[in-house]
Write an enzyme that holds these catalytic residues in place. Structure first.
Site, PDB file in Angstrom:
ATOM      1  N   ASP A   1       0.680  -1.275  -0.146  1.00 49.53           N
ATOM      2  CA  ASP A   1       0.042   0.054  -0.058  1.00 49.53           C
ATOM      3  C   ASP A   1       0.775   1.391   0.175  1.00 49.53           C
ATOM      4  O   ASP A   1       2.133   1.157   0.530  1.00 49.53           O
ATOM      5  CB  ASP A   1      -0.996   0.071   1.057  1.00 49.53           C
ATOM      6  CG  ASP A   1      -0.192  -0.313   2.637  1.00 49.53           C
ATOM      7  OD1 ASP A   1       0.674  -0.901   2.469  1.00 49.53           O
ATOM      8  OD2 ASP A   1      -0.800   0.341   3.658  1.00 49.53           O
TER       9      ASP A   1
ATOM     10  N   GLU B   1      -0.790  -2.162   5.198  1.00 49.70           N
ATOM     11  CA  GLU B   1       0.046  -2.115   6.387  1.00 49.70           C
ATOM     12  C   GLU B   1      -0.097  -0.600   7.188  1.00 49.70           C
ATOM     13  O   GLU B   1       0.043  -0.791   8.457  1.00 49.70           O
ATOM     14  CB  GLU B   1       1.551  -2.191   5.793  1.00 49.70           C
ATOM     15  CG  GLU B   1       2.617  -2.571   7.223  1.00 49.70           C
ATOM     16  CD  GLU B   1       2.756  -1.291   7.680  1.00 49.70           C
ATOM     17  OE1 GLU B   1       2.974  -1.343   9.015  1.00 49.70           O
ATOM     18  OE2 GLU B   1       3.119  -0.145   6.966  1.00 49.70           O
TER      19      GLU B   1
HETATM   20 NI    NI Z   1       6.578   1.053   5.503  1.00 46.77          NI
END
Ligand code: NI
Length: 397
Positions: free
Chosen positions: A81, A139
Site C-alpha cells: 500500500d 500495512e
Molecule cells: Ni512501511
C-alpha cells in the site's frame, strides 16, 4: 547453500525488478484500495507458471510454490500500500495519482518479492517443501491487512517467515538485523475532559476543562519518567489538544489524543491503567468528568533469535560482514507482527539511503526515495535464504 547460478539469475532480473517497482510507483493505491496493484501482482505471478495463486482478501495476493517434496514451509512477505501524500520528487516515474504516493518503499518490497518468486519458480527443482509469497494489503492503516490474511489462513502450516523494509536511514549496500524487539506496539488513546461551560469573565460559575486537561497532559508525562523502568523503552505523546471556539467562552469540554509505544506486553497492559488513574484523580479533584478510550495498534515486532541468526548468517556469507549491521530497536509500528504470532520469523532492514546522491528524506516524506540498488540486495538475500532453508539438504527446523 546458495546455487552458483544465483548471481547470474539475479543479474538477469535486476532491471525487471526496477521496472516493476517503477510501475508500482507510478500507480500507488491507498490502504484497502489496492485493487489495481493486486491485479498487477496476481497477473505477474500467474505469468511465471507453476504457482498456486489466490486472493485471501479483496486486495491481497498469495502465491504458493509447492515443490511436492517434503520439507518446511517458508513464507516471504511484502506489503503493497501507498500513502495519502502528494509526491514532490522529480522522477519520470513519479505518482500519476495526485495526493497518493509510495512514500514508504512498499513498491520496492512488492517488486522484490515478485523477483524472488520468479527466480525460485525457475529453480523449483533445487528446493524442497513449500514457499509462500505473501503480498499484503494495508500495512499503513489500522486494523492492518496482516491479521485479515492470517485469519484467511495464509500462515497455516508455515514454519518460518521473513519480511523486510527498505530503510531510509541505513545507507544502500547495507542490511540490518536484530534478534528480539525491533518495532513497538503503537497504541492510541483518546481523553475527553467534561466540565461546565460559561462566560470567560465568570470562571467561578464554570468548571473550566482547559486547565484540567493541561494538568492531565503534564501529569501523563510522569508515567514514562517516574513509573516505567528506566531501562524499558516507552513513549507517551499527547499529539492533539482540542478545546474551545472563541476568546470569551469557557468550553464544555477538552479533548486529548495521543500515542503510547511499548515493546513489553506487561508494560503495554499497565500503561492505560496508570493513565486512567491519573486522569480520574485530576478530573475528580476539579469536579470535572472524563472519558478515556484506548485503541490497540499493532503488536510489537519481536524477531525470533534463531531465524534472525540464520538469515543474518546467509547475509554475511553472500555479502560479507562489512555489509551487515545490527539494528537498534525503534518505536515505529509494523503489522508484520501479526505473522510473527503464527510462526517464528524475522524482519530485516535493507539500506535505501544514499547521502551522496541526496537520497536522505525520511519515510512518509513527499520527497522520500530509495536507492534502487537496495532492491538487488534484498532480492539476492531472499533467494539465498530460500535455498538455505529449502535447499536439497534442508537443515532441521
Ligand atoms: Ni512501511
Amino acid at each position: 547453500m546458495t546455487t552458483p547460478t544465483l548471481a547470474s539469475v539475479a543479474d538477469a532480473l535486476r532491471d525487471q525488478v526496477v521496472a516493476w517497482r517503477r510501475h508500482l510507483h507510478r500507480h500507488p493505491e491507498l490502504s484497502f484500495q489496492e485493487h489495481e496493484t493486486a491485479r498487477f501482482v496476481e497477473e505477474t505471478v500467474r505469468s511465471f507458471g507453476g504457482l498456486e495463486v489466490s486472493r485471501p482478501t479483496a486486495t491481497s495476493v498469495l502465491a504458493r510454490l509447492i515443490t511436492g517434496r517434503p520439507g518446511p514451509t517458508l513464507a516471504f512477505r511484502a506489503d503493497m500500500d501507498a500513502l495519502p501524500i502528494h509526491e514532490e520528487t522529480s522522477h519520470d516515474f513519479g505518482s500519476t495519482t495526485p495526493g497518493v504516493m509510495h512514500a514508504c518503499g512498499h513498491d520496492g518490497h512488492t517488486a522484490v518479492i515478485l523477483g524472488v518468486a520468479r527466480i525460485l519458480t525457475e529453480q523449483r527443482d533445487q528446493l524442497n517443501g513449500e514457499l509462500r509469497f505473501i503480498f499484503q494489503h494495508a500495512e499503513e492503516v489500522l486494523p492492518g491487512g496482516a491479521q485479515a490474511m492470517v485469519d484467511a489462513g495464509v500462515m497455516d502450516g508455515v514454519d518460518l517467515i521473513v519480511g523486510q523494509h527498505v530503510w531510509a536511514t541505513l545507507e544502500h549496500g547495507q542490511v540490518g538485523f536484530r534478534a528480539g524487539a525491533l518495532m513497538a506496539a503503537p497504541d492510541t488513546f483518546f481523553v475527553t475532559v467534561r466540565g461546565r461551560g460559561g462566560h470567560a469573565a465568570k470562571p467561578n460559575e464554570t468548571i473550566d476543562p482547559i486547565p484540567v486537561a493541561a494538568q492531565i497532559v503534564m501529569a501523563l508525562q510522569t508515567i514514562v519518567s517516574r513509573v516505567v523502568d528506566p531501562i524499558e523503552p516507552a513513549v507517551l505523546s499527547v499529539t492533539q489538544f482540542h478545546a474551545g471556539t472563541t476568546h470569551n467562552v469557557i468550553p464544555e469540554e477538552a479533548k486529548l489524543v495521543g500515542t503510547v509505544r511499548t515493546f513489553d506486553k506487561a508494560l503495554r497492559a499497565r500503561i492505560p491503567k496508570d493513565m486512567e488513574r491519573i486522569i480520574k484523580g485530576i478530573t475528580e479533584a476539579h469536579g470535572a468528568e472524563y472519558e478515556f478510550a484506548w485503541q490497540d495498534g499493532y503488536r510489537p515486532v519481536i524477531n525470533d533469535a534463531s531465524v534472525t541468526g540464520r538469515v543474518e548468517a546467509v547475509a554475511r556469507k553472500i555479502f560479507g560482514d562489512e555489509r551487515v549491521v545490527t539494528l537498534q530497536p525503534n518505536m515505529g509500528g509494523e503489522d508484520f507482527s501479526a505473522f510473527l504470532e503464527k510462526a517464528p520469523g524475522t524482519f530485516f532492514y535493507t539500506g535505501g539511503g544514499n547521502v551522496a546522491r541526496g537520497i536522505v528524506h525520511p519515510h512518509h516524506h513527499p520527497k522520500f526515495d530509495i536507492d534502487e540498488s537496495s532492491l538487488d540486495l534484498s532480492l539476492r538475500l531472499f533467494v539465498a535464504v530460500a535455498h538455505d532453508v529449502l535447499g536439497s539438504a534442508p537443515a532441521a527446523r
